[in-house]
Design an enzyme around this catalytic site. Structure first.
Site, PDB file in Angstrom:
ATOM      1  N   LYS A  36      55.424  63.779  40.691  1.00  0.00           N
ATOM      2  CA  LYS A  36      55.295  62.406  40.217  1.00  0.00           C
ATOM      3  C   LYS A  36      54.677  61.476  41.273  1.00  0.00           C
ATOM      4  O   LYS A  36      54.607  61.834  42.458  1.00  0.00           O
ATOM      5  CB  LYS A  36      56.675  61.902  39.789  1.00  0.00           C
ATOM      6  CG  LYS A  36      57.270  62.675  38.607  1.00  0.00           C
ATOM      7  CD  LYS A  36      58.578  62.058  38.140  1.00  0.00           C
ATOM      8  CE  LYS A  36      59.160  62.804  36.968  1.00  0.00           C
ATOM      9  NZ  LYS A  36      60.375  62.151  36.416  1.00  0.00           N
ATOM     10  N   ASN A 139      62.099  60.399  40.802  1.00  0.00           N
ATOM     11  CA  ASN A 139      62.799  61.627  41.200  1.00  0.00           C
ATOM     12  C   ASN A 139      61.870  62.789  41.544  1.00  0.00           C
ATOM     13  O   ASN A 139      62.229  63.957  41.390  1.00  0.00           O
ATOM     14  CB  ASN A 139      63.827  62.022  40.131  1.00  0.00           C
ATOM     15  CG  ASN A 139      63.186  62.301  38.776  1.00  0.00           C
ATOM     16  OD1 ASN A 139      61.988  62.115  38.611  1.00  0.00           O
ATOM     17  ND2 ASN A 139      63.981  62.757  37.828  1.00  0.00           N
TER      18      ASN A 139
HETATM   19  P1  CMP Z   1      61.995  63.886  33.821  1.00  0.00           P
HETATM   20  O1  CMP Z   1      62.459  65.287  34.156  1.00  0.00           O
HETATM   21  O2  CMP Z   1      60.577  63.573  34.111  1.00  0.00           O
HETATM   22  O3  CMP Z   1      62.290  63.587  32.283  1.00  0.00           O
HETATM   23  C1  CMP Z   1      62.497  62.275  31.791  1.00  0.00           C
HETATM   24  C2  CMP Z   1      62.602  61.279  32.885  1.00  0.00           C
HETATM   25  O4  CMP Z   1      63.194  60.051  32.526  1.00  0.00           O
HETATM   26  C3  CMP Z   1      63.521  61.825  33.956  1.00  0.00           C
HETATM   27  O5  CMP Z   1      62.905  62.873  34.644  1.00  0.00           O
HETATM   28  C4  CMP Z   1      63.832  60.589  34.767  1.00  0.00           C
HETATM   29  O6  CMP Z   1      62.927  60.385  35.825  1.00  0.00           O
HETATM   30  C5  CMP Z   1      63.667  59.474  33.738  1.00  0.00           C
HETATM   31  N1  CMP Z   1      64.952  58.828  33.521  1.00  0.00           N
HETATM   32  C6  CMP Z   1      66.046  59.358  32.985  1.00  0.00           C
HETATM   33  N2  CMP Z   1      67.048  58.450  32.957  1.00  0.00           N
HETATM   34  C7  CMP Z   1      66.552  57.299  33.499  1.00  0.00           C
HETATM   35  C8  CMP Z   1      67.084  56.038  33.758  1.00  0.00           C
HETATM   36  N3  CMP Z   1      68.352  55.738  33.445  1.00  0.00           N
HETATM   37  N4  CMP Z   1      66.295  55.111  34.325  1.00  0.00           N
HETATM   38  C9  CMP Z   1      65.004  55.403  34.628  1.00  0.00           C
HETATM   39  N5  CMP Z   1      64.434  56.612  34.408  1.00  0.00           N
HETATM   40  C10 CMP Z   1      65.206  57.548  33.851  1.00  0.00           C
END
Ligand code: CMP
Length: 164
Positions: A36, A139
């Site tokens: 990311k 993340n």
């Molecule tokens: P990813 O594995 O890319 O799949 C969906 C993404 O949504 C997840 O990783 C997080 O980075 C994002 N995400 C999930 N929960 C939250 C949250 N409460 N606030 C912001 N981003 C979120």
């Protein structure tokens, strides 16, 4: 001499593979990694790719791209009712990402183990999100959550002939 041996004779001399013990319970799967914007901005893409190679993932396609709003919204459409959707799309389009199609035995489960929990604060020591992530939004990497989604997500970014 090995080249004079028939298939059966040669197989006697090969070291055992996991399938000799586990039968066909393990299968080769594909999963999609997205490094990311936060991790690319921190120049951690090389370290993350090496981490995945050290875990026996095979890179079958890879590209660095700047996601458009439409691409990010389409990819995360399953989350479009969630309160963080706008923030997620804004983040994913902020700067380039590295998209990687990976292949390995048991790729889905193993990749999820290697990247760690969605929130880096909950991720186990030594996992990619613990090492390189900041918070639940930023993340470091995306991971597919099922074998079916691994294929759907890989096909979202790569055409069949681009997958080695
Ligand atoms: P990813 O594995 O890319 O799949 C969906 C993404 O949504 C997840 O990783 C997080 O980075 C994002 N995400 C999930 N929960 C939250 C949250 N409460 N606030 C912001 N981003 C979120």
């Amino acid at each position: 001499m090995a080249y004079l041996l028939g298939q059966n004779e040669l197989s006697h001399r090969l070291p055992p593979s996991p399938k000799d013990f586990l039968g066909d319970t393990m299968s080769v799967q594909r999963t999609l990694c997205i490094i990311k914007p936060d991790a690319v901005e921190k120049r951690k893409q090389g370290a993350i790719i090496q981490h995945l190679l050290d875990e026996d993932f095979k890179v079958i396609a890879m590209q660095q791209i700047q996601l458009s709003q439409t691409q990010a919204e389409g990819f995360y459409a399953v989350h479009n009712e969630r309160p963080f959707f706008g923030e997620l799309v804004e983040f994913m389009t902020r700067s380039p990402v590295v998209v990687i199609a990976l292949e390995r035995e048991d790729a889905i489960a193993h990749y999820r183990k290697v990247i760690g929990a969605t929130n880096p604060k909950d991720a186990a020591d030594g996992t990619i999100r613990k090492l390189y992530g900041t918070d639940i939004g930023e993340n470091a990497v995306h991971g597919s959550d099922s074998e079916e989604n691994g294929l759907i997500e890989t096909n979202y970014y790569f055409k069949g002939h681009e997958l080695l």
